[in-house]
Design a protein around this motif. Structure first.
Motif, PDB file in Angstrom:
ATOM      1  N   ARG A   1      49.880  71.633  55.777  1.00 26.81           N
ATOM      2  CA  ARG A   1      50.957  72.361  55.098  1.00 26.81           C
ATOM      3  C   ARG A   1      50.627  73.848  55.004  1.00 26.81           C
ATOM      4  NH1 ARG A   1      53.269  72.953  49.514  1.00 26.81           N
ATOM      5  NH2 ARG A   1      55.518  72.788  49.755  1.00 26.81           N
ATOM      6  N   SER A   2      49.394  74.159  54.686  1.00 28.11           N
ATOM      7  CA  SER A   2      48.998  75.567  54.612  1.00 28.11           C
ATOM      8  C   SER A   2      49.082  76.231  55.982  1.00 28.11           C
ATOM      9  CB  SER A   2      47.569  75.686  54.060  1.00 28.11           C
ATOM     10  OG  SER A   2      47.526  75.250  52.711  1.00 28.11           O
ATOM     11  N   PHE A   3      48.720  75.477  57.011  1.00 23.84           N
ATOM     12  CA  PHE A   3      48.855  75.998  58.374  1.00 23.84           C
ATOM     13  C   PHE A   3      50.315  76.284  58.696  1.00 23.84           C
ATOM     14  CE2 PHE A   3      50.123  74.579  62.658  1.00 23.84           C
ATOM     15  CZ  PHE A   3      49.594  75.626  63.408  1.00 23.84           C
TER      16      PHE A   3
ATOM     17  N   ARG B   1      52.012  79.832  59.816  1.00 25.29           N
ATOM     18  CA  ARG B   1      52.736  80.008  61.078  1.00 25.29           C
ATOM     19  C   ARG B   1      54.140  80.515  60.830  1.00 25.29           C
ATOM     20  NH1 ARG B   1      52.917  81.127  64.751  1.00 25.29           N
ATOM     21  NH2 ARG B   1      53.401  79.695  66.434  1.00 25.29           N
ATOM     22  N   ALA B   2      54.784  80.042  59.749  1.00 23.22           N
ATOM     23  CA  ALA B   2      56.128  80.524  59.420  1.00 23.22           C
ATOM     24  C   ALA B   2      56.088  82.009  59.077  1.00 23.22           C
ATOM     25  CB  ALA B   2      56.706  79.723  58.258  1.00 23.22           C
ATOM     26  N   LYS B   3      55.077  82.421  58.347  1.00 22.25           N
ATOM     27  CA  LYS B   3      54.946  83.838  58.003  1.00 22.25           C
ATOM     28  C   LYS B   3      54.660  84.673  59.250  1.00 22.25           C
ATOM     29  CE  LYS B   3      53.578  83.161  53.187  1.00 22.25           C
ATOM     30  NZ  LYS B   3      52.511  83.341  52.169  1.00 22.25           N
ATOM     31  N   ASP B   4      53.917  84.090  60.183  1.00 23.65           N
ATOM     32  CA  ASP B   4      53.668  84.784  61.450  1.00 23.65           C
ATOM     33  C   ASP B   4      54.973  85.017  62.202  1.00 23.65           C
ATOM     34  OD1 ASP B   4      50.955  84.839  60.935  1.00 23.65           O
ATOM     35  OD2 ASP B   4      50.491  83.100  62.197  1.00 23.65           O
ATOM     36  N   LEU B   5      55.844  84.002  62.213  1.00 24.24           N
ATOM     37  CA  LEU B   5      57.146  84.141  62.873  1.00 24.24           C
ATOM     38  C   LEU B   5      57.970  85.238  62.211  1.00 24.24           C
ATOM     39  CD1 LEU B   5      58.356  80.477  63.576  1.00 24.24           C
ATOM     40  CD2 LEU B   5      57.490  82.153  65.221  1.00 24.24           C
ATOM     41  N   LEU B   6      57.921  85.269  60.887  1.00 28.66           N
ATOM     42  CA  LEU B   6      58.657  86.299  60.155  1.00 28.66           C
ATOM     43  C   LEU B   6      58.131  87.688  60.532  1.00 28.66           C
ATOM     44  CD1 LEU B   6      59.513  86.121  56.363  1.00 28.66           C
ATOM     45  CD2 LEU B   6      58.773  88.245  57.411  1.00 28.66           C
ATOM     46  N   ASN B   7      56.823  87.816  60.605  1.00 26.28           N
ATOM     47  CA  ASN B   7      56.240  89.107  60.965  1.00 26.28           C
ATOM     48  C   ASN B   7      56.589  89.504  62.399  1.00 26.28           C
ATOM     49  OD1 ASN B   7      55.012  89.709  58.491  1.00 26.28           O
ATOM     50  ND2 ASN B   7      53.219  88.454  58.974  1.00 26.28           N
ATOM     51  N   GLU B   8      56.716  88.519  63.281  1.00 21.96           N
ATOM     52  CA  GLU B   8      57.144  88.807  64.648  1.00 21.96           C
ATOM     53  C   GLU B   8      58.555  89.398  64.645  1.00 21.96           C
ATOM     54  OE1 GLU B   8      56.832  85.655  67.462  1.00 21.96           O
ATOM     55  OE2 GLU B   8      54.766  85.182  66.920  1.00 21.96           O
TER      56      GLU B   8
ATOM     57  N   ALA C   1      58.860  78.201  53.702  1.00 20.93           N
ATOM     58  CA  ALA C   1      58.041  78.433  54.887  1.00 20.93           C
ATOM     59  C   ALA C   1      57.894  77.155  55.704  1.00 20.93           C
ATOM     60  CB  ALA C   1      56.675  78.970  54.478  1.00 20.93           C
ATOM     61  N   VAL C   2      57.688  76.032  55.030  1.00 19.66           N
ATOM     62  CA  VAL C   2      57.568  74.754  55.749  1.00 19.66           C
ATOM     63  C   VAL C   2      58.878  74.429  56.468  1.00 19.66           C
ATOM     64  CG1 VAL C   2      57.256  72.259  55.497  1.00 19.66           C
ATOM     65  CG2 VAL C   2      55.759  73.833  54.256  1.00 19.66           C
ATOM     66  N   PHE C   3      60.011  74.676  55.803  1.00 18.84           N
ATOM     67  CA  PHE C   3      61.294  74.430  56.452  1.00 18.84           C
ATOM     68  C   PHE C   3      61.447  75.307  57.684  1.00 18.84           C
ATOM     69  CE2 PHE C   3      65.740  75.103  57.326  1.00 18.84           C
ATOM     70  CZ  PHE C   3      66.269  73.819  57.223  1.00 18.84           C
ATOM     71  N   HIS C   4      61.091  76.591  57.550  1.00 15.29           N
ATOM     72  CA  HIS C   4      61.173  77.529  58.668  1.00 15.29           C
ATOM     73  C   HIS C   4      60.296  77.041  59.826  1.00 15.29           C
ATOM     74  CE1 HIS C   4      62.525  81.409  60.069  1.00 15.29           C
ATOM     75  NE2 HIS C   4      61.295  81.851  60.289  1.00 15.29           N
ATOM     76  N   PHE C   5      59.111  76.584  59.498  1.00 12.67           N
ATOM     77  CA  PHE C   5      58.197  76.052  60.509  1.00 12.67           C
ATOM     78  C   PHE C   5      58.816  74.850  61.215  1.00 12.67           C
ATOM     79  CE2 PHE C   5      55.083  72.846  61.669  1.00 12.67           C
ATOM     80  CZ  PHE C   5      54.154  73.556  62.431  1.00 12.67           C
ATOM     81  N   ILE C   6      59.332  73.903  60.443  1.00 12.44           N
ATOM     82  CA  ILE C   6      59.918  72.699  61.037  1.00 12.44           C
ATOM     83  C   ILE C   6      61.098  73.065  61.927  1.00 12.44           C
ATOM     84  CG2 ILE C   6      61.168  70.560  60.530  1.00 12.44           C
ATOM     85  CD1 ILE C   6      59.462  70.265  58.011  1.00 12.44           C
ATOM     86  N   PHE C   7      61.943  73.969  61.445  1.00 13.02           N
ATOM     87  CA  PHE C   7      63.140  74.291  62.214  1.00 13.02           C
ATOM     88  C   PHE C   7      62.798  74.949  63.545  1.00 13.02           C
ATOM     89  CE2 PHE C   7      66.822  76.781  63.469  1.00 13.02           C
ATOM     90  CZ  PHE C   7      67.832  75.838  63.352  1.00 13.02           C
TER      91      PHE C   7
END
Length: 582
Positions: free
Chosen positions: A291-293, A297-304, A500-506
């Motif tokens: 979950r922390s990973f 990763r979701a925050k990384d996508l946001l930063n991208e 963030a988890v939702f963003h990651f899953i999507f």
């Protein structure tokens, strides 16, 4: 790109230029068709253009069916694929060949349409029908009976009842997509002409879909439709559902070489993400350290997105990735530290789907109503950040600054046009709270701890990390309540992590790896070669998942999407060694 590659590209472009131009609005007749077949060994190395080159490319592509199968193969199904329009026919043919290679029997039903559904000339040249007939004439033989093609325009159509409300909504949506703005003034003769065209098309498509599918209800185990929300695809998706034939839809989304699948309905229903979200505990997405990973990763996508990077995203929207926070606030007129609310719009015409309109009649109505209410009933400064796509490749004809023209000049309103390079994420960082219609920035605000009020039935709404409303009145009350709070309201840390988890899953789970995004990839990774390489194993889960009915998918989600290192869900080795994740 090295010197040799540049030379090859120039040679290819010089060869492609003439036929691409000559056949832009017409298609090969018998003479040119035979000439194209004669030069097939050369044309096969060019970028496929389904307006003229299918006669050379298709026999070559079908050689993929002789490749060694990779087990275990799924239970064979009889699958109907509906296809129409330029480029989509090529992409759908690729899918048909992949699925036939996996052991399914494919009926490829098409309409002889090779133009864009929204760009002039909308009406196809009469040569489209005989050209496609010649292209598909021997496909059943060349595929050893695995694929057959049906020209659906040859079907004698029966009359069927059509829900007039559904018809109106579909015609409105199609018209908006064509004119690229939400204001549909039917008193304008040109717009009325467009409306009547799509209305006639919708009635025909609905009757055609009902006629053909009802006549073949027992012949198909599954219907596959690209998108399922626009033009003829919407009616084939709806007809399959009404006739209780399992139907799945698929679509490109924000990432290159990815596809989103939705089992059982059009792709904007997002039922697959609903299923995974409900089962995230069972699937293992809440297990630490995964979950922390996922949050990271979701925050990384946001930063991208903030940096305008295209490592994952299909396009770059932020033009000032290195802009200082103070500079962005100054451009927005709030550099003095005043409290402000940030409204992030969608491209107006791209938010015209009726499926999003749970509260307001349109995004335009949402924008006007929200800004007017804030200016009249609160003392907060209002910053409207127009979607950068309004002035970019999406070519919107209706822009936020035009929609809000009567309010421009108000001392408490700043409208930042899509063409302005202000970095949106600087504004998110400093805003009091945010308001969105259906923009991805809504879930990104939540990831950053900001309160986001949602004005539509967007896919990430009602997940516990946004402020949702059941009526316009409730929406405006939520807006006023937050505007009147002196301190910056924030969602709690757990809600941030859920977002963030939702963003990651999507984006990293529900977007399946797929080999092709544009015809250039079909050229560079030709399917007969791709299907014999080890890389094809990356895409097999997509082929098998899309061939499942909704009921089958519900039972087998765990086989495809459990984060165990055996699928496309990203799982670092360090997490695989953690006992909390199997």
């Amino acid at each position: 790109m090295n010197f040799q590659q540049r030379i090859i590209r120039l040679i290819r472009q010089s060869i492609e230029w003439l036929p691409d131009r000559y056949f832009a609005h017409r298609h090969p007749g018998p003479f040119f068709f035979q000439l194209i077949r004669l030069f097939a060994p050369i044309i096969q190395h060019l970028t496929p253009n389904d307006k003229w080159s299918l006669g050379a490319h298709l026999p070559f592509w079908l050689k993929a069916l002789s490749a060694r199968p990779i087990g275990p193969r799924p239970n064979s199904k009889r699958i109907f694929i509906f296809s129409a329009y330029r480029t989509q026919i090529t992409h759908d043919l690729m899918l048909a060949i992949f699925l036939a290679w996996r052991g399914h029997k494919i009926t490829f039903g098409y309409l002889p349409k090779l133009q864009s559904p929204i760009k002039e000339p909308i009406i196809d040249h009469p040569s489209a029908k005989p050209y496609l007939k010649a292209v598909f004439k021997n496909i059943e033989k060349l595929s050893d009976g695995k694929i057959k093609c049906v020209d659906l325009s040859d079907i004698s159509v029966n009359e069927y009842f059509i829900d007039e409300k559904m018809l109106y909504d579909q015609v409105l949506s199609d018209t908006i997509m064509c004119i690229r703005c939400e204001t549909v003034d039917r008193n304008d003769p040109e717009i009325e002409k467009i409306w009547n065209y799509y209305q006639t098309q919708a009635r025909y498509a609905h009757a055609l879909a009902r006629t053909y599918l009802s006549q073949n209800t027992k012949e198909f185990d599954l219907v596959l439709v690209g998108n399922g929300t626009t033009f003829e695809t919407a009616h084939f998706c709806q007809a399959a559902r009404e006739l209780n034939i399992p139907v799945n839809t698929f679509e490109k989304f924000d990432f290159r070489c990815k596809r989103v699948i939705n089992h059982g309905d059009h792709f904007l229903a997002f039922e697959d993400i609903n299923d995974v979200w409900k089962q995230r505990e069972k699937l293992g997405y809440n297990a630490e350290i995964f979950r922390s990973f996922a949050v990271k990763r979701a925050k990384d996508l946001l930063n991208e997105r903030k940096r305008g990077a295209t490592d994952n995203w299909g396009w770059s929207l932020q033009k000032s990735p290195d802009q200082a926070l103070k500079e962005g606030l100054d451009e927005a007129g709030v550099g003095d530290g005043r409290k402000f609310v940030l409204l992030c719009t969608n491209v107006p015409y791209d938010a015209g789907y009726s499926f999003l309109l749970g509260l307001f009649p349109s995004m335009k109505d949402w924008l006007i109503s929200t800004v007017q209410y804030l200016l009249e009933n609160t003392d907060i400064h209002v910053v409207v950040r127009a979607h950068p796509g309004e002035a970019d490749g999406l070519r919107a004809k209706e822009r936020s600054e035009h929609i809000l023209a009567e309010y421009i000049g108000h001392e408490r309103l700043t409208v930042i046009p899509g063409s302005q390079s202000t970095n949106t994420y600087n504004l998110i960082e400093a805003c009091h709270f945010g308001i969105v219609f259906a923009s991805t920035t809504g879930v990104e605000m939540a990831i950053l701890g900001k309160v986001a009020v949602v004005g539509s039935t967007v896919y990430y709404g009602r997940r516990g990390f946004t402020v949702d409303s059941d009526s316009i009145e409730a929406f405006l009350q939520n807006v006023k309540r937050l505007a009147d709070i002196d301190v910056i309201p924030r969602i709690d840390e757990e809600q941030c992590r859920e977002a963030a988890v939702f963003h990651f899953i999507f984006y990293l789970v529900m977007l399946w790896p797929y080999p092709y995004h544009k015809p250039t990839e079909i050229r560079d990774q030709a399917i007969p070669r791709l299907i014999t390489t080890d890389s094809i194993k990356t895409y097999i889960p997509f082929f098998d998942a899309i061939s499942l009915s909704k009921e089958e998918w519900g039972l087998r989600i765990g086989e495809f999407l459990t984060p165990n290192g055996k699928n496309h869900v990203p799982v670092p080795e360090a997490i695989m060694n953690n006992k909390g994740l199997t």
